[in-house]
Design a protein around this motif. Structure first.
Motif, short mmCIF file in Angstrom:
data_model
loop_
_atom_site.label_atom_id
_atom_site.label_comp_id
_atom_site.label_asym_id
_atom_site.label_seq_id
_atom_site.Cartn_x
_atom_site.Cartn_y
_atom_site.Cartn_z
N GLY A 203 0.79 -1.22 0.00
CA GLY A 203 0.00 0.00 0.00
C GLY A 203 0.82 1.27 0.00
N THR A 204 2.05 1.24 -0.54
CA THR A 204 2.91 2.42 -0.52
C THR A 204 3.09 3.09 -1.88
OG1 THR A 204 4.89 1.06 -0.83
CG2 THR A 204 4.21 1.52 1.44
N CYS A 205 2.42 2.57 -2.94
CA CYS A 205 2.60 3.14 -4.29
C CYS A 205 1.41 4.01 -4.68
CB CYS A 205 2.80 2.02 -5.31
SG CYS A 205 1.39 0.88 -5.46
N ILE A 206 0.92 4.79 -3.73
CA ILE A 206 -0.28 5.61 -3.94
C ILE A 206 0.00 6.75 -4.90
CG2 ILE A 206 -1.95 7.13 -2.80
CD1 ILE A 206 -1.56 5.47 -0.26
N VAL A 207 -0.94 6.97 -5.83
CA VAL A 207 -0.90 8.12 -6.73
C VAL A 207 -2.26 8.81 -6.68
CG1 VAL A 207 0.80 7.09 -8.28
CG2 VAL A 207 -1.65 6.77 -8.73
N ASP A 208 -2.27 10.06 -7.10
CA ASP A 208 -3.51 10.84 -7.20
C ASP A 208 -3.83 10.99 -8.69
OD1 ASP A 208 -5.67 12.50 -6.95
OD2 ASP A 208 -4.54 14.23 -6.20
N VAL A 209 -4.92 10.39 -9.14
CA VAL A 209 -5.30 10.45 -10.56
C VAL A 209 -6.05 11.76 -10.78
CG1 VAL A 209 -6.56 9.33 -12.43
CG2 VAL A 209 -5.46 7.94 -10.67
N VAL A 210 -5.40 12.70 -11.46
CA VAL A 210 -6.00 14.01 -11.66
C VAL A 210 -6.71 14.13 -13.02
CG1 VAL A 210 -4.43 15.16 -10.08
CG2 VAL A 210 -3.79 14.94 -12.48
N GLU A 211 -6.34 13.29 -13.98
CA GLU A 211 -7.02 13.26 -15.28
C GLU A 211 -7.02 11.83 -15.80
OE1 GLU A 211 -5.60 15.95 -18.26
OE2 GLU A 211 -5.29 17.59 -16.85
N GLU A 223 -8.47 -2.89 -2.69
CA GLU A 223 -7.87 -1.57 -2.90
C GLU A 223 -8.69 -0.48 -2.21
OE1 GLU A 223 -6.53 1.55 -6.45
OE2 GLU A 223 -7.69 -0.24 -6.94
N ALA A 224 -10.01 -0.57 -2.37
CA ALA A 224 -10.87 0.43 -1.73
C ALA A 224 -10.70 0.40 -0.22
CB ALA A 224 -12.33 0.17 -2.11
N GLY A 225 -10.52 -0.80 0.34
CA GLY A 225 -10.31 -0.92 1.78
C GLY A 225 -9.01 -0.28 2.23
N SER A 226 -7.97 -0.46 1.42
CA SER A 226 -6.66 0.11 1.76
C SER A 226 -6.69 1.63 1.71
CB SER A 226 -5.60 -0.42 0.79
OG SER A 226 -5.46 -1.82 0.88
N LEU A 227 -7.55 2.19 0.87
CA LEU A 227 -7.59 3.64 0.66
C LEU A 227 -8.84 4.28 1.27
CD1 LEU A 227 -6.49 3.63 -3.10
CD2 LEU A 227 -5.06 4.08 -1.10
N ARG A 228 -9.48 3.60 2.19
CA ARG A 228 -10.78 4.06 2.69
C ARG A 228 -10.72 5.43 3.36
NH1 ARG A 228 -8.94 -0.06 5.68
NH2 ARG A 228 -8.65 0.17 7.93
N GLN A 229 -9.55 5.84 3.88
CA GLN A 229 -9.43 7.15 4.52
C GLN A 229 -8.79 8.19 3.60
OE1 GLN A 229 -7.26 6.17 8.11
NE2 GLN A 229 -9.13 5.71 9.24
N PRO A 231 -8.67 10.40 -0.28
CA PRO A 231 -9.58 10.96 -1.28
C PRO A 231 -9.94 9.92 -2.35
CG PRO A 231 -7.80 12.49 -0.80
CD PRO A 231 -7.45 11.21 -0.11
N GLU A 232 -11.09 10.09 -2.98
CA GLU A 232 -11.58 9.13 -3.97
C GLU A 232 -10.63 9.01 -5.16
OE1 GLU A 232 -13.94 6.25 -5.59
OE2 GLU A 232 -14.07 7.16 -3.59
N SER A 233 -9.90 10.07 -5.47
CA SER A 233 -9.01 10.05 -6.64
C SER A 233 -7.70 9.32 -6.38
CB SER A 233 -8.71 11.48 -7.09
OG SER A 233 -8.08 12.22 -6.05
N TYR A 234 -7.45 8.92 -5.13
CA TYR A 234 -6.22 8.21 -4.81
C TYR A 234 -6.34 6.74 -5.23
CZ TYR A 234 -4.10 11.98 -2.02
OH TYR A 234 -3.54 13.16 -1.61
N ARG A 235 -5.27 6.22 -5.82
CA ARG A 235 -5.24 4.82 -6.26
C ARG A 235 -3.92 4.17 -5.86
NH1 ARG A 235 -8.76 3.24 -10.37
NH2 ARG A 235 -8.12 1.16 -9.63
N LEU A 236 -3.94 2.86 -5.68
CA LEU A 236 -2.70 2.10 -5.58
C LEU A 236 -2.26 1.82 -7.01
CD1 LEU A 236 -3.54 -0.49 -2.75
CD2 LEU A 236 -2.22 1.63 -2.56
N SER A 237 -1.13 2.39 -7.42
CA SER A 237 -0.74 2.29 -8.83
C SER A 237 -0.54 0.86 -9.28
CB SER A 237 0.52 3.12 -9.09
OG SER A 237 1.62 2.63 -8.32
#
Length: 262
Positions: A203-211, A223-229, A231-237
């Motif tokens: 869970g350390t390769c987080i990116v923010d998808v802006v487009e 993935e959703a569980g790992s990023l539950r706290q 922003p919605e635009s954050y993803r595990l790359s």
């Protein structure tokens, strides 16, 4: 290359007196070309125009939707038993192509945009326009050609503002694409001793998808569980596959302390 051939001697003896060229010409004249619309009718008993139909359904409609690999061209994946979709005067069937929602056309639109149409006015019934047939038959019926991107431009914006862009094959893994381009995706000062090497564990390769979020696969439950706290635009790359042009910010603020190696 030489594509000539010879019949076996026994078979050649049997047909030596047959006018093969004349027989071939007669066969061609006797086999008319069937237009696309007539062929479609022969396959289903329906003209192209008859394949389009509209239904008004109460919610929940009982329809599960899916898309093609480009995350567009929404179609029916499942129809629940005894649902409004199944009990409609014109029952909705698996494989039907979604063409419109509440009077708005959606042929070839990204699933994200179609989902917004589906979620609008949640207290009201939904009016669907469907096409009974394959995606290609739908495109033939409306006189369009499909465009499915074979490449994706992946642009990474690093915390210092440096930008890197690389063209990758559509469907490529985002984490691998960034690493191959020399982009640091892990929130560490030096070294990569704390990451799982793209195994979807750390869970350390987080990116923010802006487009270009519409050109990525949906988040899995894990993935959703790992990023539950986050922003919605954050993803595990490492969990993202890219099907179109995308812009991401690497190492976004997650509220976690930067790991430093000395």
């Amino acid at each position: 290359a030489d594509y000539s051939f010879k019949f076996s001697s026994k078979f050649a003896d049997k047909i030596k007196d047959v006018d093969l060229e004349g027989a071939l010409n007669s066969a061609v004249k006797a086999s008319p070309v069937v237009p696309v619309q007539k062929q479609a009718k022969a396959d289903t008993g329906m003209d192209m125009e008859q394949r389009f139909y509209e239904v008004s359904l109460d919610r929940p409609t009982g329809i599960e939707f899916a898309t093609d690999l480009s995350l567009k061209y929404v179609h029916v994946m499942e129809v629940k038993d005894n649902s409004p979709a199944q009990l409609s005067p014109t029952p909705v069937e698996v494989g039907d192509q979604l063409c419109g929602v509440n009077g708005e056309e959606c042929i070839g639109e990204a699933f994200k945009d179609v989902a917004e149409k589906l979620s609008a006015k949640p207290s009201q019934p939904l009016t669907f326009r469907f096409f009974r047939g394959s995606k290609q038959q739908l495109l033939d019926a409306v006189g369009r050609e499909d465009y499915v991107p074979t490449e994706a431009r992946v642009t990474a914006i690093e915390p210092n503002g440096e930008t890197t862009t690389a063209t990758k094959k559509a469907g490529a893994n985002l984490r691998d694409s960034l690493v191959e381009s020399g982009v640091q995706v892990y929130k560490v000062q030096s070294g990569r001793f704390t990451n799982c090497n793209g195994k979807q564990l750390c869970g350390t390769c987080i990116v923010d998808v802006v487009e270009g979020a519409e050109y990525t696969n949906d988040k899995s439950i894990d993935e959703a569980g790992s990023l539950r706290q986050m922003p919605e635009s954050y993803r595990l790359s490492c969990c993202v596959n890219v099907y179109g042009d995308i812009v991401v910010k690497t190492r976004p603020d997650t509220g976690k302390k930067l790991i430093e190696f000395t």
